[in-house]
Scaffold this active site. Structure first.
Site, short mmCIF file in Angstrom:
data_model
loop_
_atom_site.label_atom_id
_atom_site.label_comp_id
_atom_site.label_asym_id
_atom_site.label_seq_id
_atom_site.Cartn_x
_atom_site.Cartn_y
_atom_site.Cartn_z
N ARG A 147 0.86 -1.19 0.00
CA ARG A 147 0.00 0.00 0.00
C ARG A 147 0.89 1.23 0.00
O ARG A 147 1.75 1.38 0.86
CB ARG A 147 -0.91 0.02 1.22
CG ARG A 147 -2.05 1.02 1.11
CD ARG A 147 -2.78 1.23 2.42
NE ARG A 147 -2.10 2.18 3.28
CZ ARG A 147 -2.61 2.67 4.41
NH1 ARG A 147 -3.81 2.26 4.83
NH2 ARG A 147 -1.94 3.52 5.13
N TYR A 159 -2.98 11.56 5.48
CA TYR A 159 -3.29 10.24 6.03
C TYR A 159 -2.28 9.21 5.53
O TYR A 159 -1.93 9.17 4.36
CB TYR A 159 -4.70 9.79 5.66
CG TYR A 159 -4.91 8.34 5.99
CD1 TYR A 159 -5.14 7.95 7.30
CD2 TYR A 159 -4.78 7.35 5.02
CE1 TYR A 159 -5.26 6.62 7.65
CE2 TYR A 159 -4.90 6.01 5.34
CZ TYR A 159 -5.14 5.65 6.66
OH TYR A 159 -5.23 4.33 6.98
N ASP A 210 -5.06 3.83 -0.26
CA ASP A 210 -6.18 4.13 0.62
C ASP A 210 -6.54 5.61 0.49
O ASP A 210 -5.74 6.49 0.83
CB ASP A 210 -5.79 3.80 2.06
CG ASP A 210 -6.96 3.92 3.04
OD1 ASP A 210 -8.05 4.34 2.60
OD2 ASP A 210 -6.77 3.60 4.22
N HIS A 212 -9.22 6.86 2.07
CA HIS A 212 -9.70 7.13 3.42
C HIS A 212 -10.96 7.99 3.42
O HIS A 212 -11.10 8.93 4.21
CB HIS A 212 -8.60 7.76 4.29
CG HIS A 212 -8.57 7.17 5.68
ND1 HIS A 212 -8.83 7.89 6.81
CD2 HIS A 212 -8.32 5.91 6.10
CE1 HIS A 212 -8.73 7.12 7.87
NE2 HIS A 212 -8.42 5.90 7.47
N GLU A 236 -8.93 1.82 -2.07
CA GLU A 236 -9.68 1.55 -0.84
C GLU A 236 -10.40 2.79 -0.32
O GLU A 236 -9.86 3.90 -0.37
CB GLU A 236 -8.67 1.05 0.21
CG GLU A 236 -9.22 0.82 1.59
CD GLU A 236 -8.13 0.51 2.58
OE1 GLU A 236 -8.39 0.63 3.80
OE2 GLU A 236 -7.01 0.15 2.16
N GLU A 262 -13.64 -1.73 6.31
CA GLU A 262 -12.96 -1.89 7.59
C GLU A 262 -13.75 -1.29 8.74
O GLU A 262 -13.57 -1.68 9.89
CB GLU A 262 -11.55 -1.31 7.55
CG GLU A 262 -11.47 0.20 7.51
CD GLU A 262 -10.04 0.70 7.43
OE1 GLU A 262 -9.67 1.52 8.28
OE2 GLU A 262 -9.30 0.27 6.54
N ARG A 283 -13.56 -5.62 3.32
CA ARG A 283 -12.46 -5.48 4.26
C ARG A 283 -12.90 -5.61 5.72
O ARG A 283 -12.20 -5.15 6.62
CB ARG A 283 -11.73 -4.16 4.03
CG ARG A 283 -11.21 -4.01 2.60
CD ARG A 283 -10.11 -2.97 2.52
NE ARG A 283 -8.97 -3.38 3.30
CZ ARG A 283 -8.51 -2.74 4.37
NH1 ARG A 283 -9.13 -1.66 4.81
NH2 ARG A 283 -7.45 -3.17 5.03
N GLU A 339 -4.21 -7.47 5.12
CA GLU A 339 -3.35 -6.36 5.49
C GLU A 339 -2.42 -6.76 6.62
O GLU A 339 -2.83 -7.47 7.55
CB GLU A 339 -4.18 -5.16 5.91
CG GLU A 339 -3.35 -3.92 6.25
CD GLU A 339 -4.19 -2.71 6.61
OE1 GLU A 339 -3.66 -1.59 6.58
OE2 GLU A 339 -5.40 -2.89 6.92
N TRP A 402 -12.06 12.45 7.94
CA TRP A 402 -10.68 12.05 8.21
C TRP A 402 -10.43 10.65 7.63
O TRP A 402 -9.45 10.41 7.00
CB TRP A 402 -10.37 12.04 9.71
CG TRP A 402 -8.97 11.61 9.95
CD1 TRP A 402 -7.82 12.36 9.80
CD2 TRP A 402 -8.51 10.30 10.30
NE1 TRP A 402 -6.71 11.61 10.06
CE2 TRP A 402 -7.10 10.32 10.37
CE3 TRP A 402 -9.16 9.10 10.58
CZ2 TRP A 402 -6.34 9.22 10.69
CZ3 TRP A 402 -8.40 8.00 10.91
CH2 TRP A 402 -7.00 8.04 10.96
#
Length: 402
Positions: A147, A159, A210, A212, A236, A262, A283, A339, A402
């Site tokens: 990643r 991030y 990612d 995010h 992601e 996630e 995820r 991951e 975030w």
């Protein structure tokens, strides 16, 4: 086999972990991860004040019935706090059942579906050159999937990028830090980043990224489209997940594979995304999605729609969750990737574990149960310290995702 004790162990060997230990009248015990990053004490209260007293006297072998009792028997269902608590109970009970059967957990689930479990690691840097160096180091360590995150010119905080070149740990302050964000600068920069990674390291390594949850659907569609020449393994969390119709618009604009989940706590959070084939990887995690019992349901459902697993595995999941996740990964037929964000030596000193890494892959080991245990005396030396995740604002001060 009756449950005689259920206790919660909280420790902070570099970061906060919550562990549930369930003990039976036959001397067997199991442990489960109950860590909810930045909200740990909420789960502690849920367990100690509500679930643990309910468990005393129950038959530890009736995993399904206990899961239904804690989930269906509650009027207030789902949510990250409740489902993390249920997951801890469920994981500990599977640990006990596998120990009673004298076999590794993956054997109890039905045996392994593969010989080894491909994992991806994180590579990040303050800028493109340092990120390229981090990618190179990950390749030297044997990782086949990486990643990639990088600092963005003109954006003070990004991030996935650590401070001072160390390992990235987002929950780093007593109260939330405030980060800044510019979508325009991010969108203009990220394709350049992956162009440089592919130019230097070629096409054989799997690359992931990612977002995010930071983009609108059309912005995410643009990014996915511009990243297509670099053949990402996945993109992601491209958009916030509250409006799942957003993924339909995203899907229409790019062939870059999409991963999400996630922060999901239930099969109901991902049902429409899966059955409408709007994602490629789910995820969800053992610790936040109701334990192994519900993870199996999610995976079986996802397999009907060609969706593979890609479970979250950052360091806010304790080695207990990592061990259980690897047994699940060994078994699950529609596995995609796992991951792996390595824990520090201090974190790992509190936990014994049977799983091991070699050349880009993990195996869960052959210890009975899920193969992870906690040193309670050592854990007691590292008391809880409140740590919060950051919040994000746009450059004009507007609060953002975030």
């Amino acid at each position: 086999m009756k449950i005689t004790e259920a206790k919660v162990i909280v420790c902070c060997p570099g970061r906060n972990f919550v562990t549930l230990k369930i003990v039976t009248d036959e001397g067997l015990y199991g442990i489960g991860d109950a860590t909810l990053n930045g909200r740990e004490k909420a789960v502690v209260s849920f367990l100690e004040d509500y679930l643990c007293p309910m468990l005393i006297g129950k038959d530890a072998q009736r995993i399904e019935d206990i899961w239904q009792y804690l989930y269906r028997g509650a009027y207030w269902r789902r949510g990250p706090v409740g489902m993390t608590a249920i997951a801890a109970v469920d994981t500990a009970l599977w640990d006990i059942k596998a120990k009673a059967a004298n076999m590794p957990l993956y054997q109890l689930l039905g045996g392994r579906s593969r010989d080894k479990i491909m994992v991806y690691t994180h590579a990040n840097g303050a800028d493109i050159p340092s990120t390229l160096d981090a990618v190179g180091k990950a390749i030297e360590q044997g990782y086949k999937a990486i990643r990639v995150q990088s600092g963005i010119p003109g954006v003070a905080t990004t991030y996935g990028v650590s401070k001072g070149g160390g390992k990235y740990e987002p929950a780093d302050s007593d109260l939330p830090d405030e980060h800044s964000w510019s979508t325009e600068k991010y969108l203009n920069f990220t394709p350049k980043l992956f162009d440089e990674v592919r130019r230097q390291y070629g096409n054989d390594i799997h690359l992931l990224h990612d977002v995010h949850h930071r983009l609108t659907p059309i912005e995410a569609g643009r990014l996915g489209k511009e990243l297509e020449p670099y053949h990402l393994f996945w993109m992601e969390d491209a958009v916030p997940v509250e409006n799942q119709e957003s993924f339909r618009l995203l899907r229409q604009h790019t062939t870059t594979p999409i991963a999400v989940g996630e922060i999901f706590n239930s099969i109901h959070d991902c049902r429409e995304l899966i059955q409408n084939q709007l994602i490629d990887y789910i995820r969800t995690t053992v610790v936040h999605a109701g334990g192994i019992t519900q993870m199996r349901r999610i995976a079986d459902f996802a397999s009907l729609y060609h969706v593979r697993t890609g479970s979250h595995g950052a360091t806010d999941l304790s080695p207990v969750c990592m061990g259980a996740a690897l047994h699940f990964d060994y078994w699950v037929p529609n596995f995609g990737i796992q991951e792996h964000m390595p824990h520090s030596e201090l974190m790992e000193s509190v936990f014994t574990r049977a799983y091991r890494y070699e050349d880009g892959y993990f195996t869960p080991g052959e210890a009975i149960g899920h193969g992870v245990d906690i040193d309670e005396k050592l854990a007691a030396k590292y008391p809880y310290q409140r740590k919060c995740l950051p919040v994000n604002r746009l450059e004009d001060g507007t609060l953002w995702h975030w």
